[in-house]
Design a protein around this motif. Structure first.
Motif, short mmCIF file in Angstrom:
data_model
loop_
_atom_site.label_atom_id
_atom_site.label_comp_id
_atom_site.label_asym_id
_atom_site.label_seq_id
_atom_site.Cartn_x
_atom_site.Cartn_y
_atom_site.Cartn_z
N GLN A 23 0.82 -1.21 0.00
CA GLN A 23 0.00 0.00 0.00
C GLN A 23 0.86 1.26 0.00
O GLN A 23 0.55 2.24 -0.69
CB GLN A 23 -0.94 -0.02 1.21
N ALA A 24 1.95 1.24 0.78
CA ALA A 24 2.86 2.39 0.80
C ALA A 24 3.51 2.60 -0.56
O ALA A 24 3.63 3.74 -1.04
CB ALA A 24 3.92 2.20 1.88
N ALA A 25 3.91 1.51 -1.21
CA ALA A 25 4.52 1.62 -2.54
C ALA A 25 3.50 2.13 -3.56
O ALA A 25 3.82 2.95 -4.43
CB ALA A 25 5.08 0.27 -2.97
N ALA A 26 2.24 1.67 -3.45
CA ALA A 26 1.20 2.12 -4.36
C ALA A 26 0.93 3.61 -4.18
O ALA A 26 0.75 4.35 -5.16
CB ALA A 26 -0.08 1.32 -4.15
N GLU A 27 0.90 4.07 -2.93
CA GLU A 27 0.68 5.49 -2.67
C GLU A 27 1.82 6.34 -3.21
O GLU A 27 1.61 7.44 -3.72
CB GLU A 27 0.50 5.71 -1.17
N ALA A 49 1.30 6.55 -6.94
CA ALA A 49 0.16 7.41 -7.26
C ALA A 49 0.50 8.88 -7.04
O ALA A 49 -0.05 9.76 -7.73
CB ALA A 49 -1.05 7.02 -6.41
N ALA A 50 1.39 9.15 -6.10
CA ALA A 50 1.75 10.54 -5.80
C ALA A 50 2.81 11.08 -6.74
O ALA A 50 3.10 12.29 -6.72
CB ALA A 50 2.25 10.65 -4.36
N THR A 51 3.40 10.23 -7.58
CA THR A 51 4.44 10.69 -8.51
C THR A 51 3.82 11.58 -9.58
O THR A 51 2.81 11.23 -10.19
CB THR A 51 5.13 9.48 -9.17
N GLU A 52 4.42 12.75 -9.78
CA GLU A 52 3.91 13.68 -10.77
C GLU A 52 4.08 13.12 -12.18
O GLU A 52 5.08 12.45 -12.47
CB GLU A 52 4.62 15.03 -10.67
N PRO A 53 3.12 13.39 -13.08
CA PRO A 53 3.28 12.91 -14.46
C PRO A 53 4.53 13.44 -15.14
O PRO A 53 5.07 12.80 -16.04
CB PRO A 53 2.01 13.44 -15.15
N GLU A 54 5.00 14.62 -14.68
CA GLU A 54 6.19 15.22 -15.30
C GLU A 54 7.49 14.64 -14.75
O GLU A 54 8.57 15.03 -15.19
CB GLU A 54 6.18 16.73 -15.08
N GLY A 114 11.26 3.24 -11.39
CA GLY A 114 11.77 2.69 -10.13
C GLY A 114 10.66 2.49 -9.12
O GLY A 114 10.62 1.47 -8.42
N GLY A 115 9.76 3.45 -9.03
CA GLY A 115 8.64 3.31 -8.11
C GLY A 115 7.72 2.16 -8.49
O GLY A 115 7.23 1.43 -7.62
N LEU A 116 7.49 1.97 -9.79
CA LEU A 116 6.64 0.88 -10.23
C LEU A 116 7.29 -0.48 -9.97
O LEU A 116 6.60 -1.44 -9.58
CB LEU A 116 6.34 1.04 -11.73
#
Length: 671
Positions: free
Chosen positions: A336-340, A343-348, A356-358
């Motif tokens: 859940q923390a990794a998903a958040e 999700a919080a990563t800016e499109p730019e 890396g986050g994915l």
């Protein structure tokens, strides 16, 4: 015409001021005067100024559409023209330009507002518009006339003082049928509803719905919304969680923006969106494939065929020890923390940072599913699109041992059904506990075709929808029971085993048909509640929470009722478990479809002549003469007889027959 004659004609002209603004014009009258009797009043703030460059364009628009806003004048004094213009200098100059060009002459009739009160004359000089405001429907119609005269959007925008985008929007509205503009001007529909109506491609449907509004039936917005939503792909598509607009455009994808700016842009090339998603998903899958995992990419909702020796890894409530459960919870929290974080990563953000986050998220999900399955090894990953994180991951591993399907809950006759697995080779353990099941009326299948059986269960569903919508306390009971069965019981009660389709899916009528007296009435109630929510400016949660507890029962009943789906498409697909729930709900609701609806032509037509005559006999109507009628006449006759008697067939009721309801429960607690 002399000055006195002109004034006399003006005095005799009938007032045409709209009733909506009549109180504001108690000192003013509407008149028709000669162009030659008009001149600019010296007190006009722009008296003496030279004509601006846009006067010719204004003249063109007046020639095409006439005056949309009448000048305000006062009676002339000594040595003045018959009428002096207080407000409307540019319009007077444009009319004179048309006169000089030979299109009109001094005898051209001009409608004006004559101000006789000195205070209001002064106000007309200071306020540039004291005349009645032009209704937007008139502006729309005028723009349509201008476009037919081949005036460009830029010319119209400069002449009327509108932005070009607004003119384009009004031009789109000008294509509405006249009956729709009439409804708009009469206040029967709002401008927002007119824009919604303009989005429909079917002109005949526009006319039908607008005429219905004028006839007092209101505008069924949900019907338009449903049609507009069919086949539309927007940036809310799950694939857009991984695909940016730039990536979509790089694949040749086209985007169509909503002209009115009220709906999300439409992505016109779903194939380009799929290609872009597959490319990005393949980059995410590459590290895992290098480690020996098999990764399947599933960009759409179509099922994926997997080997039969695989089964999905998931957490089974109550299936792990306390220690293993704690490990699973920790792995779930990391996921859940990794998903958040994703999700919080800016499109730019740089591609490397997002990738890396994915990767972290996917690894956490694998660890979670393996922990939930007792640390079984995942060998196959299926990646699907999701809006929040870009990809959703399902983990699969080898089947450990063949699990024989257990018998599902038996019915009152001692019959048992073999529990069907979700896919071949993926047997799922069932609880040994077989809860009691309420009795339900047996379906009539002898001599009944599949089409007729589907028609009957479809209409019976609608009847129970209406009954449940009018019984909030029963709807609450049904909803809580369904949620408990779906969430608190493991394995959960499947969709086909329950009467309520509480998966946030609405009852889907056959062929898009809505029965206004049944499910249509419930949809209208929800449409009114939606409008109330939009007007509140609150979030849905805040809006609902602000209601009194008793007030929440109404929308709960309506939402729950529309989730009912008891339709059976074939006589061989009888949903026994769902029927038992429907019987209990119908008894609690005291459901009787005839309170709101009697058989209509659409329902009666699939029946044979013999079945129609049987209906007439059941309702106590004459059958001898109807037996000689043609099928179409027989359908109409049956419809009239049922309506006159407020009668509906017993097969549309989910309630047990009286003799069956009086039977005692069996030894297992089932009735």
């Amino acid at each position: 015409m002399t000055r006195s004659a002109s004034q006399a004609a003006a005095a005799a002209a009938p007032a045409k001021a709209s009733s909506a603004s009549a109180p504001a014009r108690s000192m003013r009258r509407q008149a028709v005067v000669r162009l030659g009797d008009l001149d600019l009043a010296p007190e006009n703030l722009r008296h003496g100024e030279a004509p601006d460059d846009d006067i010719p364009q204004l003249a063109d628009t007046i020639a095409a559409a006439g005056l949309l806003q009448f000048p305000t004048v006062r009676p002339g004094r000594r040595d003045e023209a018959a009428y002096m213009v207080l407000d409307g200098r540019r319009r007077l100059l444009a009319l004179r330009l048309l006169r000089d060009g030979g299109l009109i002459d001094d005898d051209h009739s001009v409608e004006v507002f004559v101000e006789t009160d000195r205070a209001r004359q002064a106000a007309a000089v200071v306020l540039t518009n004291t005349a009645a405001p032009v209704h937007v429907a008139d502006v729309i119609a005028a723009i349509g006339r201008m476009l037919r005269e081949r005036l460009g959007v830029k010319v119209i925008a400069r002449a009327l003082g509108y932005g070009e985008v607004e003119i384009r929007r009004l031009a789109a509205l000008s294509k509405l049928p006249a009956v729709a503009l009439e409804a708009l001007k009469a206040g029967k529909i709002t401008l927002r509803q007119a824009r919604l109506l303009a989005r429909l491609k079917n002109k005949a449907q526009q006319v039908e719905m607008a005429q219905g509004v004028l006839d007092g039936h209101g505008l069924a917005e949900w019907r338009i919304q449903e049609q507009l939503g069919e086949g539309r792909i927007t940036d809310r598509d799950p694939r857009c969680g991984l695909v940016t607009p730039a990536l979509y455009a790089a694949e040749g994808g086209r985007t169509e923006a909503d002209l009115f700016g009220e709906m999300p842009p439409v992505l016109l090339d779903p194939e380009a969106l799929t290609r872009a998603w597959l490319k990005r998903a393949a980059e995410i899958a590459a590290p895992f494939e290098a480690e020996g995992l098999t990764v399947h990419l599933a960009p759409d909702d179509e099922g994926m065929e997997l080997p039969e020796d695989l089964e999905q890894l998931f957490y089974a409530y109550g299936g792990l020890s306390d220690e293993a459960t704690l490990v699973y919870h920790e792995a779930r929290d990391r996921t859940q923390a990794a998903a958040e974080a994703v999700a919080a990563t800016e499109p730019e953000a740089p591609d490397a940072a997002r990738a890396g986050g994915l990767e972290t998220f996917v690894r956490a999900r694998i660890a979670q599913d393996q922990a939930g399955a007792g640390q079984r090894l995942a060998t196959v990953l299926v990646m699907k699109p999701t809006l929040r994180t870009g990809v959703e991951v399902d983990c699969y591993g080898p089947v450990e041992a063949e699990v024989d399907p257990v018998r599902s809950r038996g019915d009152e006759a001692g019959e048992t059904d073999v529990e069907k697995t979700e896919s071949p080779g993926r047997a799922m353990a069932r609880s040994a506990y077989a809860p009691p099941r309420a009795r339900a009326p047996a379906p009539e299948v002898d001599g009944v075709s599949h089409v007729l059986h589907a028609t009957r269960t479809d209409m019976a569903t609608r009847g129970l929808i209406r009954a449940l919508a009018d019984a909030p306390e029963v709807a609450l009971t049904a909803l809580i029971a369904r949620l408990f069965g779906a969430v608190a019981i493991w394995p959960s009660i499947g969709r086909t085993e329950a009467a309520l389709a509480v998966t946030a899916s609405i009852f889907n009528p056959t062929g898009g048909r809505i029965v206004e007296a049944l499910d249509g009435a419930v949809r209208e109630r929800l449409d009114e509640r939606r409008r109330a929510w939009e007007a509140s400016g609150l979030t849905i949660i805040a809006w609902v929470h602000a209601m009194e507890l008793g007030d929440r029962l109404g929308p709960l009943a309506e939402l729950t009722a529309l989730s009912l789906d008891l339709r059976e498409d074939r006589t061989s697909l009888v949903r026994k478990a769902a029927r038992t729930e429907a019987a209990e709900i119908a008894d609690l609701c005291d459901a009787d479809i005839a309170r709101w609806w009697t058989p209509d032509g659409a329902y009666l037509r699939p029946h044979s002549r013999e079945q129609l005559l049987t209906m007439l006999e059941a309702m106590g109507a004459e059958t001898e003469a109807p037996a000689r009628m043609r099928k179409g006449d027989l359908v109409a006759w049956t419809e009239d007889q049922a309506k006159a008697r407020t009668w509906a067939p017993a097969c549309l009721s989910w309630r047990l027959a009286l003799e069956d309801a009086d039977e005692a429960p069996d030894e297992g607690g089932r009735r």
